[in-house]
Design an enzyme around this catalytic site. Structure first.
Site, PDB file in Angstrom:
ATOM      1  N   ARG A 137     -37.348 -48.644  69.625  1.00  0.00           N
ATOM      2  CA  ARG A 137     -36.131 -49.256  70.142  1.00  0.00           C
ATOM      3  C   ARG A 137     -36.388 -49.923  71.472  1.00  0.00           C
ATOM      4  O   ARG A 137     -36.923 -49.326  72.382  1.00  0.00           O
ATOM      5  CB  ARG A 137     -35.045 -48.188  70.366  1.00  0.00           C
ATOM      6  CG  ARG A 137     -34.018 -48.160  69.293  1.00  0.00           C
ATOM      7  CD  ARG A 137     -32.888 -47.234  69.676  1.00  0.00           C
ATOM      8  NE  ARG A 137     -31.902 -47.885  70.531  1.00  0.00           N
ATOM      9  CZ  ARG A 137     -30.732 -47.337  70.822  1.00  0.00           C
ATOM     10  NH1 ARG A 137     -30.406 -46.166  70.336  1.00  0.00           N
ATOM     11  NH2 ARG A 137     -29.889 -47.963  71.597  1.00  0.00           N
ATOM     12  N   ASP A 140     -30.281 -43.499  67.509  1.00  0.00           N
ATOM     13  CA  ASP A 140     -29.530 -43.470  68.758  1.00  0.00           C
ATOM     14  C   ASP A 140     -29.277 -42.005  69.079  1.00  0.00           C
ATOM     15  O   ASP A 140     -28.749 -41.262  68.242  1.00  0.00           O
ATOM     16  CB  ASP A 140     -28.197 -44.216  68.563  1.00  0.00           C
ATOM     17  CG  ASP A 140     -27.380 -44.280  69.841  1.00  0.00           C
ATOM     18  OD1 ASP A 140     -27.963 -44.511  70.918  1.00  0.00           O
ATOM     19  OD2 ASP A 140     -26.147 -44.111  69.763  1.00  0.00           O
ATOM     20  N   ARG A 152     -29.181 -49.882  64.785  1.00  0.00           N
ATOM     21  CA  ARG A 152     -30.288 -49.180  65.421  1.00  0.00           C
ATOM     22  C   ARG A 152     -30.973 -48.196  64.480  1.00  0.00           C
ATOM     23  O   ARG A 152     -30.353 -47.615  63.604  1.00  0.00           O
ATOM     24  CB  ARG A 152     -29.803 -48.456  66.681  1.00  0.00           C
ATOM     25  CG  ARG A 152     -28.600 -47.619  66.460  1.00  0.00           C
ATOM     26  CD  ARG A 152     -27.588 -47.678  67.600  1.00  0.00           C
ATOM     27  NE  ARG A 152     -27.474 -48.932  68.287  1.00  0.00           N
ATOM     28  CZ  ARG A 152     -26.930 -49.049  69.501  1.00  0.00           C
ATOM     29  NH1 ARG A 152     -26.489 -48.009  70.136  1.00  0.00           N
ATOM     30  NH2 ARG A 152     -26.849 -50.222  70.059  1.00  0.00           N
ATOM     31  N   ASP A 176     -27.401 -39.674  71.689  1.00  0.00           N
ATOM     32  CA  ASP A 176     -26.428 -39.626  72.774  1.00  0.00           C
ATOM     33  C   ASP A 176     -26.098 -38.185  73.127  1.00  0.00           C
ATOM     34  O   ASP A 176     -25.951 -37.344  72.249  1.00  0.00           O
ATOM     35  CB  ASP A 176     -25.136 -40.334  72.360  1.00  0.00           C
ATOM     36  CG  ASP A 176     -25.301 -41.839  72.248  1.00  0.00           C
ATOM     37  OD1 ASP A 176     -26.259 -42.386  72.819  1.00  0.00           O
ATOM     38  OD2 ASP A 176     -24.466 -42.462  71.583  1.00  0.00           O
TER      39      ASP A 176
HETATM   40  N1  PH2 Z   1     -22.960 -45.773  67.266  1.00  0.00           N
HETATM   41  C1  PH2 Z   1     -22.617 -46.785  68.016  1.00  0.00           C
HETATM   42  C2  PH2 Z   1     -21.614 -47.770  67.620  1.00  0.00           C
HETATM   43  N2  PH2 Z   1     -20.998 -47.497  66.393  1.00  0.00           N
HETATM   44  N3  PH2 Z   1     -20.687 -46.218  64.473  1.00  0.00           N
HETATM   45  C3  PH2 Z   1     -21.020 -45.145  63.740  1.00  0.00           C
HETATM   46  N4  PH2 Z   1     -20.375 -44.935  62.587  1.00  0.00           N
HETATM   47  N5  PH2 Z   1     -21.975 -44.265  64.125  1.00  0.00           N
HETATM   48  C4  PH2 Z   1     -22.653 -44.442  65.299  1.00  0.00           C
HETATM   49  O1  PH2 Z   1     -23.534 -43.611  65.639  1.00  0.00           O
HETATM   50  C5  PH2 Z   1     -22.342 -45.559  66.091  1.00  0.00           C
HETATM   51  C6  PH2 Z   1     -21.333 -46.428  65.642  1.00  0.00           C
HETATM   52  C7  PH2 Z   1     -23.251 -46.987  69.335  1.00  0.00           C
HETATM   53  O2  PH2 Z   1     -24.243 -46.145  69.577  1.00  0.00           O
HETATM   54 MG    MG Z   2     -24.280 -44.254  70.579  1.00  0.00          MG
HETATM   55 MG    MG Z   3     -26.976 -44.302  72.889  1.00  0.00          MG
END
Ligand code: PH2
Ligand code: MG
Ligand code: MG
Length: 157
Positions: free
Chosen positions: A76, A90, A87, A92
């Site tokens: 990434r 991710d 992505r 978080d």
């Molecule tokens: N992550 C995002 C933006 N939108 N939508 C879903 N369904 N799942 C995600 O993990 C996600 C998203 C930004 O990190």
């Molecule tokens: Mg996110």
């Molecule tokens: Mg993130």
């Protein structure tokens, strides 16, 4: 944990293993994997999302660096991607115990946590009783959000 590109389930599993391998981090709880409609930008593929609960001796900032290193190992490159765009992985941080933090690069609880079924539903599996921003139990909020947003248990089929 989220992924909507490549081998999504494998990406989540690899990220979980890499997180568990970080010194000072132990993955203790893993929620089910959910398939979820993209939020924020709807012109992209559906995500797989899950949540893990860890025990850690790292500070939030140290943990953030580790999460970003894992994302980086997936290839990434933040500068090349759109906010809320597609992505491979991710990672978080949603909560860090009961800590409230407001720094430019890290806000805890995650500022959009309580709006997102894809985060709250798996979180509620791990810790149904945790109180989320807005003063509501994760399990109660999960039930509400799951009615409003598209999310289903991912079985691999
Ligand atoms: N992550 C995002 C933006 N939108 N939508 C879903 N369904 N799942 C995600 O993990 C996600 C998203 C930004 O990190
Ligand atoms: Mg996110
Ligand atoms: Mg993130």
């Amino acid at each position: 944990l989220g992924s909507n590109q490549g081998r999504r389930a494998a990406n989540l599993e690899r990220a979980r293993l890499e997180l568990d391998a970080v010194p000072g981090v132990k993955v203790r709880w893993t929620a089910s994997v959910y398939e979820t409609a993209p939020v924020g930008r709807t012109d992209q593929d559906w995500f797989l999302n899950t949540v893990v609960g860890i025990e850690t001796t790292l500070t939030p900032q140290e943990l953030l660096v580790r999460l970003q290193e894992i994302e980086h190992r997936f290839g990434r490159i933040r500068a090349r991607e759109k906010r809320w765009g597609p992505r491979l992985i991710d990672l978080d941080m949603l909560l860090y115990g009961e800590l409230v933090l407001d720094e430019p690069d890290l806000r805890l609880p995650h500022p959009r946590l309580a709006e997102r079924a894809f985060a709250v539903v798996p979180l509620a599996e791990i810790n149904p009783g945790v109180i989320l921003p807005g003063g509501i139990r994760a399990a109660d909020l999960a039930r509400r959000l799951a009615r409003e947003q598209q999310i289903c248990l991912y079985t691999g089929n």
